[in-house]
Design an enzyme around this catalytic site. Structure first.
Site, PDB file in Angstrom:
ATOM      1  CD  GLU A  45      -6.180  -5.751  -1.409  1.00 45.10           C
ATOM      2  OE1 GLU A  45      -5.058  -6.105  -1.024  1.00 45.10           O
ATOM      3  OE2 GLU A  45      -6.426  -5.438  -2.593  1.00 45.10           O
ATOM      4  CE  LYS A 118      -2.051  -8.555  -2.002  1.00 43.55           C
ATOM      5  NZ  LYS A 118      -2.558  -7.180  -2.253  1.00 43.55           N
ATOM      6  CB  CYS A 155      -5.584  -7.916  -4.281  1.00 41.68           C
ATOM      7  SG  CYS A 155      -5.667  -6.646  -5.574  1.00 41.68           S
TER       8      CYS A 155
END
Length: 296
Positions: A45, A118, A155
């Site tokens: 990331e 995300k 994540c």
């Protein structure tokens, strides 16, 4: 005919001090992965720099770039030259004042196969992502590539079984997570280990619940908090690949950068789902309350 196996590489890195140096490090790892026969490379990331979300600083928005942009152009050239798929992770400048934490999927011919913004955005001491990132608005849609249909998440998405399930229901053949997660250096060793084990366990659970291979690529090494409000973060590495029964296929440690190479058997999804037919037995008629925040 669907691909039955895939050799992939996870690039577990430490910050090299600048965008150019980090991208050079990425390129060296991608070239090394190609030499080892990999068809897919997963980067961590926000691989272009330090994990800047440890503090809130409006000047740091200058780190963002457009997609397509300089980094995707470089990754595209590499993918085309080496004939492999690359999954990168960028701070996306979508429009003035509108930014995302975005994974980019570059296909083996150099084309931009797709992006994933995300969806789950954390806000905790040392992880002030809500200040920088607008929640994704593209949903949970796998990206079709030369090596298969990739379910790319990022994540904090790792902690949500709904995200993994949504990717599986859309036909993802493997789950991929670029990640930046670490320990608070002030936490007791026992607490640090509990956090690490929880992180690995929940992702292995996603693999099991959906009958899919899974790869998580995390950064490693200590990064100070520029504001000096917190003691910084020691990113715990432990990038890993597991199979559709949660079995660990390959794993890095928490000490150093690592090019983690593994071969996964994509055909095992069919075999495992025949024995554990979770998708067959889902009670979709009884799950309406899952769309509520909480049942008061």
């Amino acid at each position: 005919m669907p691909r039955s196996s895939l050799t992939l590489a996870l690039v577990q890195q430490s910050d090299q001090g600048g965008t150019a140096a980090n991208l050079d490090d990425c390129e060296a790892a991608i070239r090394a992965a190609s030499i080892r026969g990999c068809g897919l490379v997963l980067l961590q990331e926000l691989h272009n720099g330090p994990y800047f979300c440890q503090t809130e600083d409006p000047d740091l928005f200058d780190l963002a770039e457009s997609i397509p942009g300089p980094t995707t152009e470089r990754l595209s050239a590499l993918a085309r030259e080496l004939e492999l798929v690359i999954v990168g992770s960028l701070f996306e400048r979508r429009a003035p004042g509108l930014y995302h934490n975005t994974a980019v999927v570059v296909d083996a011919d150099g084309s931009l196969a797709g992006i994933y913004r995300k969806m789950h955005i954390p806000d905790d001491p040392g992880y002030y992502e809500k200040y920088y990132f607008t929640p994704g608005d593209l949903g949970f849609n796998p990206v079709d590539t030369a090596v298969g249909r990739l379910g790319v998440l990022v994540c904090w998405d790792q902690w949500f079984p709904e995200a993994a399930r949504a990717m599986a229901l859309a036909g993802a053949q493997i789950l991929l997570y670029p990640t930046a997660i670490g320990w608070d250096p002030n936490d007791a060793p026992e607490e640090q280990q509990r956090q690490l084990q929880a992180w690995m366990t929940i992702q292995r659970g996603h693999a099991i619940a959906n009958g899919l291979n899974l790869a998580a690529c995390n950064r490693v090494g200590y990064e100070p908090d520029p504001s000096e409000v917190t003691p910084g973060a020691r990113f715990w590495g432990h990038s890993f690949v597991c199979g559709p029964q949660g079995e660990i296929i390959a794993q890095a440690d928490d000490q150093a950068p690592k090019l983690l190479v593994a071969e996964v058997d994509l055909a095992r999804t069919e075999q495992v789902r025949r024995v554990w037919p979770f998708l067959r037995d889902r009670r979709i008629d009884a799950y309406a309350d899952l769309a509520r925040r909480y049942r008061d």
